[in-house]
Design a protein around this motif. Structure first.
Motif, short mmCIF file in Angstrom:
data_model
loop_
_atom_site.label_atom_id
_atom_site.label_comp_id
_atom_site.label_asym_id
_atom_site.label_seq_id
_atom_site.Cartn_x
_atom_site.Cartn_y
_atom_site.Cartn_z
N GLU A 60 0.81 -1.22 0.00
CA GLU A 60 0.00 0.00 0.00
C GLU A 60 0.85 1.27 0.00
OE1 GLU A 60 -3.47 -2.15 2.71
OE2 GLU A 60 -1.98 -0.83 3.63
N ASN A 61 0.23 2.33 -0.49
CA ASN A 61 0.77 3.67 -0.36
C ASN A 61 0.74 4.06 1.13
OD1 ASN A 61 0.99 6.50 -0.17
ND2 ASN A 61 -0.03 6.83 -2.13
N ALA A 68 -5.61 -3.02 1.04
CA ALA A 68 -5.68 -4.45 0.77
C ALA A 68 -6.80 -5.10 1.58
CB ALA A 68 -4.34 -5.11 1.09
N HIS A 69 -6.88 -4.78 2.86
CA HIS A 69 -7.95 -5.31 3.70
C HIS A 69 -9.31 -4.78 3.25
CE1 HIS A 69 -10.60 -4.89 7.32
NE2 HIS A 69 -10.37 -6.17 7.35
N PHE A 70 -9.35 -3.53 2.85
CA PHE A 70 -10.61 -2.95 2.38
C PHE A 70 -11.15 -3.72 1.18
CE2 PHE A 70 -13.20 0.12 0.04
CZ PHE A 70 -14.00 0.62 1.05
N PRO A 175 7.14 -1.28 4.95
CA PRO A 175 5.68 -1.11 5.13
C PRO A 175 5.04 -2.07 6.12
CG PRO A 175 6.20 -1.98 2.93
CD PRO A 175 7.48 -1.54 3.54
N TYR A 176 5.78 -2.98 6.69
CA TYR A 176 5.24 -3.75 7.81
C TYR A 176 4.99 -2.86 9.02
CZ TYR A 176 6.46 -8.25 5.56
OH TYR A 176 6.55 -9.34 4.73
N ALA A 190 -9.52 8.67 0.41
CA ALA A 190 -9.28 8.06 -0.90
C ALA A 190 -10.42 8.36 -1.87
CB ALA A 190 -9.11 6.55 -0.75
N THR A 191 -10.07 8.55 -3.12
CA THR A 191 -11.07 8.77 -4.17
C THR A 191 -11.44 7.45 -4.82
OG1 THR A 191 -9.42 9.06 -5.92
CG2 THR A 191 -10.03 11.02 -4.63
N LEU A 192 -12.56 7.45 -5.50
CA LEU A 192 -12.99 6.25 -6.22
C LEU A 192 -11.94 5.82 -7.24
CD1 LEU A 192 -15.19 4.13 -6.70
CD2 LEU A 192 -16.23 5.72 -8.35
N ASP A 193 -11.34 6.78 -7.90
CA ASP A 193 -10.31 6.45 -8.90
C ASP A 193 -9.12 5.73 -8.27
OD1 ASP A 193 -11.75 7.50 -10.98
OD2 ASP A 193 -10.73 9.44 -10.99
#
Length: 438
Positions: A60-61, A68-70, A175-176, A190-193
């Motif tokens: 993820e950013n 990822a979970h989302f 990123p851990y 976050a945007t839909l895009d």
């Protein structure tokens, strides 16, 4: 005596490997890059259908954690051909069940179905990959679901934040350092895009393993797989790789966290190598010595003898990149956390000074064998393990050979990794204290 002991252990290792059931499978790639693994077993009229995507929280950013979970939730919303809210109904009406989970390194979806419903599982998973419906209504709905999950499992759970608090101190660049559930404000912003871009980047055939185990005919299953997954185009872009390398911790990190708890907690987090390495196998066996079962060292010392703790355990995290081994203890009332920490440290010091006993060694080897064979008790467990071994190591046959790697660990190996990794300069120590004492 040493020769006799060595011979006995070699015989024990041979028996352990011999008792492990052989898992036969076939594997191949579709033209679009999707890897397929099939295991045929007619012992029960059940089939496990799974797809594992090589995307987890580490992909993820940093400003968009939790993606990822989302998606684990979002991709049950429906597709162009599956009406919103009906994904689960298809499974229930067929007499099956399904679920998904996300880790730092991958996302896993599966269905357990009567074997005559195999085609249903293939259709549902192909729809998730090819025709997922990602719109604002679905994003808004699942945003609330994830927030509620975080409230229930983390915010309102005693010690629920220990993983987040530990990880952000144990890692500096990798990123851990954030958890799979991420930050809710990142999802809100976050945007839909951005969600659509994440889907088209990571949910592509070349980033997925389709693993099926159970009452199937392999040749017929291949034809169905080609019909449902063959037409899915390969992703247009290369899947980004995580290249961050975590520097040494650089010395012990200590801190105190005040939480809505009644009993103090003592957490130690040690840096360890990634899964699949010889040292990781030794560290897993070390953890069994100190915390697996009533006769384990930490339980006997801290729970039974001194009664300084109501629970204490050691859990190495199996991660694709170098990770952590987690030591967590809950102190009894009126016990100074420093006393519990001291007792835990003394038990690790004993491991460094003396080899574990022959009796302990035999016990943990038996535990490892039992744990390993337990993975073969379900078709979906077999499917998941086959996918894991291919995804992380490029060798699905490790399902038949990895036990040998555990059996190769010696008492000297356990002592060596204790000396190398369970040391002061390689750890984070957190005291969790009740807020009323802040």
């Amino acid at each position: 005596m040493k020769s006799y002991l060595l011979s006995g252990l070699l015989v024990s290792a041979s028996v352990a490997v011999a008792q492990q059931p052989k898992i036969d499978f076939v594997e191949y790639d579709l033209d679009n890059g999707m890897h397929v693994i099939l295991h045929e077993d007619h012992s029960t009229p059940i089939v496990g259908v799974s797809v594992m995507y090589h995307v987890g929280s580490k992909n993820e950013n940093p400003e968009r954690t939790g993606f990822a979970h989302f998606f684990e939730h979002l991709l049950f919303e429906g597709s162009e051909n599956i009406e919103r809210g009906t994904f689960f109904k298809y499974i229930e009406n067929a007499g099956g069940r399904n679920n998904a989970n996300t880790t730092n390194d991958r996302t896993f979806y599966y269905e357990i179905l009567p074997s005559n419903q195999l085609e249903l599982g293939l259709w549902l998973e192909s729809e998730r990959l090819m025709h997922a419906k990602i719109d604002q209504d679905g994003v808004d709905t699942q945003n609330e679901v994830v927030k509620e999950e975080k409230r229930l499992r983390i915010d309102n759970q005693p010690y629920g934040s220990i993983l987040a608090e530990s990880a952000k101190r144990a890692y500096k660049v990798h990123p851990y350092k954030w958890t799979t559930i991420g930050e809710m404000e990142h999802l809100d912003a976050a945007t839909l895009d951005e969600f659509i871009e994440f889907y088209h980047t990571y949910y592509v055939p070349q980033n997925a393993v389709l693993s099926i185990a159970g009452d199937i005919n392999i040749e017929e299953t291949k034809k169905m797989i080609e019909a449902y997954f063959g037409p899915i185009p390969k992703g247009e872009n290369e899947v980004p790789e995580v290249t961050a390398v975590e520097p040494p911790l650089g010395g012990e990190v200590r801190d105190t966290v005040y939480d809505n708890i009644q009993l103090p907690g003592v957490i130690q987090v040690y840096r360890i190598p990634e899964q699949g390495t010889p040292d990781f196998y030794a560290l897993e066996m070390l953890a069994k010595v100190v915390s697996d079962g009533g006769s384990s060292r930490l339980n006997k010392r801290c729970v039974e003898e001194t009664q300084s703790a109501m629970f204490v355990g050691n859990f190495p995290f199996n991660t694709e990149d170098p990770g952590i081994s987690f030591v967590f203890g809950i102190a009894n009332a009126d016990v100074d956390p420093a006393q519990l920490e001291s007792e835990v440290n003394e038990e690790f010091d004993k491991l460094k000074k003396e080899l574990i006993t022959e009796k302990e060694f035999e016990k943990i080897r038996n535990m490892v064998e039992n744990d390993f064979i337990y993975n073969f008790n379900s078709m979906i467990g077999i499917a998941e393990n086959l996918a894991n071994y291919h995804m992380y190591f490029g060798d699905a046959n490790l399902i038949n050979t990895e036990l040998e790697k555990y059996m190769a660990v010696t008492r000297e190996d356990i002592q060596r990794v204790a000396k190398k990794y369970m040391v002061k300069d390689n750890r984070v120590v957190l005291y969790y204290l009740p807020k009323d004492g802040e």
